[in-house]
Design an enzyme around this catalytic site. Structure first.
Site, PDB file in Angstrom:
ATOM      1  N   SER A 180     -54.014 113.697 119.740  1.00 54.50           N
ATOM      2  CA  SER A 180     -54.982 112.744 120.268  1.00 54.50           C
ATOM      3  C   SER A 180     -55.769 113.340 121.433  1.00 54.50           C
ATOM      4  CB  SER A 180     -54.265 111.448 120.649  1.00 54.50           C
ATOM      5  OG  SER A 180     -55.175 110.468 121.067  1.00 54.50           O
ATOM      6  N   HIS A 181     -55.584 112.784 122.638  1.00 51.51           N
ATOM      7  CA  HIS A 181     -56.353 113.196 123.809  1.00 51.51           C
ATOM      8  C   HIS A 181     -55.643 114.255 124.636  1.00 51.51           C
ATOM      9  CE1 HIS A 181     -53.568 110.073 125.118  1.00 51.51           C
ATOM     10  NE2 HIS A 181     -53.573 110.669 126.295  1.00 51.51           N
ATOM     11  N   HIS A 216     -58.363 100.544 121.547  1.00 52.80           N
ATOM     12  CA  HIS A 216     -57.919 100.404 120.157  1.00 52.80           C
ATOM     13  C   HIS A 216     -58.378  99.049 119.630  1.00 52.80           C
ATOM     14  CE1 HIS A 216     -55.281 103.922 119.760  1.00 52.80           C
ATOM     15  NE2 HIS A 216     -54.889 103.697 120.999  1.00 52.80           N
ATOM     16  N   ASP A 269     -58.655 112.326 118.159  1.00 56.04           N
ATOM     17  CA  ASP A 269     -58.423 111.990 116.751  1.00 56.04           C
ATOM     18  C   ASP A 269     -59.277 110.815 116.295  1.00 56.04           C
ATOM     19  OD1 ASP A 269     -56.924 110.268 118.358  1.00 56.04           O
ATOM     20  OD2 ASP A 269     -55.327 110.036 116.897  1.00 56.04           O
ATOM     21  N   ARG A 301     -44.864 114.157 120.082  1.00 54.70           N
ATOM     22  CA  ARG A 301     -45.842 114.860 120.909  1.00 54.70           C
ATOM     23  C   ARG A 301     -45.133 115.973 121.666  1.00 54.70           C
ATOM     24  NH1 ARG A 301     -50.777 112.155 122.342  1.00 54.70           N
ATOM     25  NH2 ARG A 301     -50.135 110.597 120.809  1.00 54.70           N
ATOM     26  N   ASP A 304     -61.958 109.655 121.377  1.00 52.20           N
ATOM     27  CA  ASP A 304     -60.888 110.570 121.751  1.00 52.20           C
ATOM     28  C   ASP A 304     -60.717 111.613 120.649  1.00 52.20           C
ATOM     29  OD1 ASP A 304     -59.659 109.045 119.807  1.00 52.20           O
ATOM     30  OD2 ASP A 304     -57.847 108.633 120.972  1.00 52.20           O
ATOM     31  N   ASP A 351     -59.470 107.664 116.839  1.00 52.29           N
ATOM     32  CA  ASP A 351     -59.029 106.298 116.572  1.00 52.29           C
ATOM     33  C   ASP A 351     -59.375 105.351 117.713  1.00 52.29           C
ATOM     34  OD1 ASP A 351     -57.158 107.334 118.356  1.00 52.29           O
ATOM     35  OD2 ASP A 351     -55.424 106.482 117.325  1.00 52.29           O
ATOM     36  N   ARG A 352     -59.814 105.909 118.854  1.00 53.64           N
ATOM     37  CA  ARG A 352     -60.249 105.078 119.972  1.00 53.64           C
ATOM     38  C   ARG A 352     -61.704 105.377 120.292  1.00 53.64           C
ATOM     39  NH1 ARG A 352     -56.799 105.819 125.078  1.00 53.64           N
ATOM     40  NH2 ARG A 352     -56.750 107.985 124.397  1.00 53.64           N
ATOM     41  N   LYS A 398     -48.224 111.441 113.899  1.00 52.89           N
ATOM     42  CA  LYS A 398     -48.218 109.990 113.803  1.00 52.89           C
ATOM     43  C   LYS A 398     -47.839 109.635 112.373  1.00 52.89           C
ATOM     44  CE  LYS A 398     -51.772 109.257 117.342  1.00 52.89           C
ATOM     45  NZ  LYS A 398     -53.089 108.635 117.655  1.00 52.89           N
TER      46      LYS A 398
END
Length: 453
Positions: free
Chosen positions: A104-105, A331, A246, A18, A244, A248-249, A114
Site C-alpha cells: 500500500s502506502h 476507504h 495500491d 506487511r 495511495d 484502494d484509497r 492482502k
C-alpha cells in the site's frame, strides 16, 4: 525451507501481512504462506486469484506464493498488475479466493499480502489469517497433493467497465481533474476507467515505479500532496485526486489545492447513491464527521455507525444490506462491488457530482462542511488503558459515552474519539465541534488528560 515463527509473528498484522523484503519476506516465506493459505481458505480445492502491484519484489513474491498454492491442489488465476480493488473485483466476479501483493502506502523496502475469501470476503486475524500464520511454520509436514493448475487472465478492461457502471456515462458532462498516482497502481487502472469519458485528466506520476522516485504514495501525509496542489493551482481544474500505492484509497483537494476531508467526500457520494437507492442503509465509522449521518438521514437513508476497520465494516454491510459505507481514512465501500472498498469507484462518483454541479469541488462540498475537525492526532503514552480511563472519568457526567472502539464522548457542542493503536504505544484522537475555537478547547483538554501521567 521452514518459515520462522518469529518472522510470522512480526509480519502478520490484524488485517494483512506487511514486512521488509529480504529480511522478512522472501520466496520461501511466500511459498509457505501460499500453501497455508490454500489449506485454510480452500480446504476442498478451488481457485485463488493472485494480483500484484508495481514494487520490484511483487512479481517474484506473487509467483512463489502461487507455487505454494498450487502445491496444495488449488488452481491459481494470475491477473498480473492490479490495484487492490481490482483484485477484490476479480475475487468477486470469479468467485475465487484472492491474494494481493502490495504494501500500500509503505516505503519501497516493504511488501505485503492482502487476502480474501471467494466473493471478496475479508480475511482478518480472527477469521483465517491467524490460522494461516500458525500453519505456515508446518507446511513441510503436510501430505503431498496433486498440483493445481496455473492460468492468466487480465481483467483490467472488465474492471474498468464495472467501475463505469456506478455513474451515468451517457449523461456525464466534461470535467477537468488532476490525478496524482504517486507512481502507484492508479497509473495502471485510471486510464482504463476514464477511456472514452469526458474527463480531462492531467496525470502526475503515472509511471509505475515501486521505488517511488517523486514522493511516497501516502496521501495522508500533507507533504505528499504538494505536487498535486501546485498543479491544481495552476488553474482550470475543478479538483485534484491523490491515490495511495495500491489505489484502494483516494483523497481530494479542491480547485485551490485545499485538502477536503474524507467525511465530506463520503457525504457527497452517499447523497448520490441514496438518490439511486432510496431508503437504503449506509454505514459510517465512528470517526466520521457528524455531517455524514446527517446527510444520510436527510437523503432518506438509514445511517448505521460501525467500528473502524474493513473487516468490521464489510461484516456489518452484509448484516444490514448497506448499499455503501464511509471510512474516515479514505476507504469507500460499495455493496455492488462485492462490499469491497474502491478508490476509483468513489473518485468517479465524485467526479460525476462535480460535473453535474458545473462547479468546482469547493462549491460542491460547501453545503456539507458544517463543523470544525482536528483530524487524527497521535499521542505516545506509557499505559493506553490508564490514559483512556482518566479521560473517561473526567467526562463521565459531561456527555454521552460509549466504548465500542476506544472511548467516544458526545458533548453539547462536539464529540471526540480516543482509541488505542493496535501496533504502537499510541492513542489516536479525533475531535469535532461546532466551530474552531470549541474544537481546539476540547482537543487540548482531552490531549492534556491523556498524556498527564
Amino acid at each position: 525451507m521452514p518459515v520462522s515463527r518469529e518472522i510470522l509473528d512480526a509480519v502478520v498484522k490484524a488485517y494483512d501481512v506487511r514486512g521488509l523484503v529480504g529480511e522478512q519476506l522472501d520466496a520461501d516465506f511466500a511459498r509457505a504462506f501460499g500453501a497455508a493459505t490454500a489449506e485454510v481458505l480452500l480446504p476442498e480445492g478451488g481457485r485463488l486469484v493472485v494480483g500484484y502491484d508495481m514494487r520490484p519484489s511483487s512479481p517474484g513474491l506473487a509467483h512463489a506464493f502461487a507455487d505454494g498454492v498450487n502445491s496444495r491442489g488449488v488452481d491459481v488465476v494470475d491477473i498480473g498488475l492490479a490495484s487492490t480493488d481490482q483484485l477484490y473485483y476479480a475475487s468477486g466476479v470469479l468467485d475465487a479466493a484472492g491474494a494481493m501483493f502490495t504494501a500500500s502506502h509503505n516505503p519501497a523496502a516493504y511488501n505485503g499480502i492482502k487476502l480474501c475469501r471467494p466473493g471478496a470476503v475479508p480475511v482478518a486475524i480472527d477469521t483465517g489469517l491467524g490460522d494461516i500464520r500458525d500453519l505456515a511454520v508446518a507446511v513441510d509436514g503436510l501430505p503431498p497433493a496433486e498440483p493445481g493448475r496455473r492460468s492468466e487472465d487480465d481483467l483490467t478492461d472488465r474492471f474498468a467497465a464495472h467501475v463505469r457502471s456506478f455513474v451515468d456515462t451517457a449523461a456525464l458532462r466534461e470535467v477537468s481533474v488532476v490525478v496524482d498516482a504517486g507512481n502507484g497502481m492508479a497509473g495502471h487502472v485510471w486510464p482504463a476507467v476514464v477511456d472514452g469519458l469526458p474527463i480531462r485528466t492531467t496525470p502526475l506520476f503515472f509511471e509505475l515505479d515501486g521505488s517511488f522516485p517523486n514522493h511516497p504514495a501516502n496521501p495522508l501525509e500533507p507533504e505528499n500532496l504538494r505536487d498535486l496542489q501546485a498543479e491544481v493551482r495552476r488553474g482550470g481544474h475543478a479538483l485534484g485526486l491523490a491515490f495511495d500505492g495500491d489505489a484502494d484509497r483516494v483523497f481530494a483537494v479542491d480547485e485551490e489545492g485545499r485538502p477536503v476531508s474524507s467525511s465530506l467526500i463520503g457525504a457527497v457520494v452517499a447523497d448520490r447513491l441514496l438518490a439511486r437507492h432510496p431508503g437504503a442503509t449506509v454505514l459510517y465509522n465512528l470517526i466520521c464527521s457528524r455531517t455524514v449521518p446527517e446527510t444520510i438521514e436527510a437523503a432518506g437513508g438509514r445511517a448505521v455507525r460501525t467500528r473502524v476497520g474493513h473487516s468490521f465494516i464489510k461484516r456489518r454491510m452484509a448484516e444490514t444490506d448497506a448499499v455503501y459505507a464511509v471510512e474516515h481514512s479514505g476507504h469507500y465501500y460499495f455493496r455492488d462491488n462485492f462490499r469491497a472498498d474502491s478508490g476509483v469507484i468513489a473518485a468517479l462518483v465524485l467526479l460525476e457530482a462535480v460535473a453535474d454541479a458545473g462547479a468546482p469541488l469547493s462549491q460542491v462540498v460547501a453545503p456539507y462542511d458544517r463543523y470544525a475537525a482536528s483530524g487524527e492526532l497521535n499521542y505516545e503514552v506509557a499505559d493506553q488503558q490508564a490514559a483512556l480511563q482518566r479521560v473517561a472519568d473526567a467526562f463521565a457526567d459531561r456527555g454521552r459515552c460509549d466504548t465500542e472502539d476506544g472511548l467516544t464522548v458526545v458533548t453539547a457542542g462536539g464529540w471526540f474519539n480516543l482509541r488505542p493503536s493496535n501496533t504502537e504505544p499510541l492513542l489516536r484522537l479525533n475531535v469535532e465541534a461546532d466551530d474552531a475555537d470549541a474544537m481546539a478547547r476540547l482537543r487540548d483538554e482531552v490531549a492534556a488528560l491523556a498524556t498527564s501521567a
